[in-house]
Each structure stands twice: as structure tokens, then as C-alpha cells.
Design a protein around this motif. Structure first.
Motif, short mmCIF file in Angstrom:
data_model
loop_
_atom_site.label_atom_id
_atom_site.label_comp_id
_atom_site.label_asym_id
_atom_site.label_seq_id
_atom_site.Cartn_x
_atom_site.Cartn_y
_atom_site.Cartn_z
N GLN A 36 57.08 -24.56 -47.43
CA GLN A 36 56.49 -25.30 -46.30
C GLN A 36 55.65 -24.48 -45.37
OE1 GLN A 36 56.85 -29.05 -46.52
NE2 GLN A 36 56.83 -27.82 -48.30
N ALA A 37 54.84 -23.67 -45.80
CA ALA A 37 54.11 -22.83 -45.09
C ALA A 37 52.73 -23.26 -44.28
CB ALA A 37 53.88 -21.34 -45.59
N ILE A 38 52.38 -24.48 -44.91
CA ILE A 38 50.90 -24.95 -44.77
C ILE A 38 51.22 -25.97 -43.71
CG2 ILE A 38 48.85 -26.00 -45.87
CD1 ILE A 38 50.01 -24.76 -48.50
N PHE A 39 50.15 -26.14 -42.73
CA PHE A 39 50.01 -27.18 -41.65
C PHE A 39 48.67 -27.71 -41.43
CE2 PHE A 39 53.54 -24.11 -41.12
CZ PHE A 39 54.73 -24.99 -40.76
N LEU A 40 48.57 -28.74 -40.86
CA LEU A 40 47.56 -29.31 -40.46
C LEU A 40 47.35 -29.13 -38.76
CD1 LEU A 40 46.52 -32.29 -42.62
CD2 LEU A 40 45.62 -30.20 -42.78
N LYS A 41 46.28 -28.54 -38.38
CA LYS A 41 46.34 -28.48 -36.91
C LYS A 41 45.11 -29.17 -36.19
CE LYS A 41 47.79 -24.79 -34.96
NZ LYS A 41 47.99 -23.21 -34.52
N GLY A 42 45.29 -29.84 -34.99
CA GLY A 42 44.11 -30.21 -34.42
C GLY A 42 43.74 -31.65 -34.70
N GLU A 43 42.71 -32.14 -34.20
CA GLU A 43 42.14 -33.35 -34.02
C GLU A 43 41.09 -33.55 -35.25
OE1 GLU A 43 43.41 -36.25 -32.70
OE2 GLU A 43 45.13 -35.04 -31.99
N GLN A 44 41.21 -34.62 -35.84
CA GLN A 44 39.98 -34.94 -36.94
C GLN A 44 38.83 -35.79 -36.17
OE1 GLN A 44 40.93 -36.19 -40.80
NE2 GLN A 44 39.24 -35.07 -41.64
#
Length: 64
Positions: free
Chosen positions: A56-64
């Protein structure tokens, strides 16, 4: 949004590269490489990559 991989916990299993090969690749040394930016139509594959990451090392960051 952008992809972010926590390099402190990523073990370079490469499952993300199978789930989303346009966004994640393994280099010649077996180290994960990825593109931070992606298009809306790639989101489903990115989410699959997040789900299959064994650490679980992958993330989504910020606004699209």
C-alpha cells in the motif's frame, strides 16, 4: 490529482506496473518508475494499481 509512491515502503514488487503499465514501469535494475500525472481515463487503472500494491505504497494526492 497526482500519483505519489512512498519510496520508504515501496518494495518494488511491480504489481502496479501490471495493473497500470502506462503509468508504472520497472527499470532495468528492478526499481519502480512512475509518472505523477495521468489523464482522467487512466484513473480506473491507477485505482487498480493502488489496490494491488502489497505494501500500500501508492497514493493519489491533490485535487483533479
Amino acid at each position: 490529482m497526482k500519483i505519489w509512491v512512498d519510496r520508504n515502503i515501496c518494495d518494488n514488487h511491480g504489481q502496479c506496473a501490471i495493473a497500470a503499465p502506462d503509468n508504472f514501469t520497472m527499470d532495468d535494475d528492478g526499481v519502480l518508475q512512475y509518472k505523477e500525472d495521468f489523464s482522467d481515463d487512466e484513473l480506473e487503472y491507477i485505482e487498480d494499481a493502488i489496490d494491488v500494491c502489497p505494501v500500500q505504497a501508492i497514493f493519489l494526492k491533490g485535487e483533479q
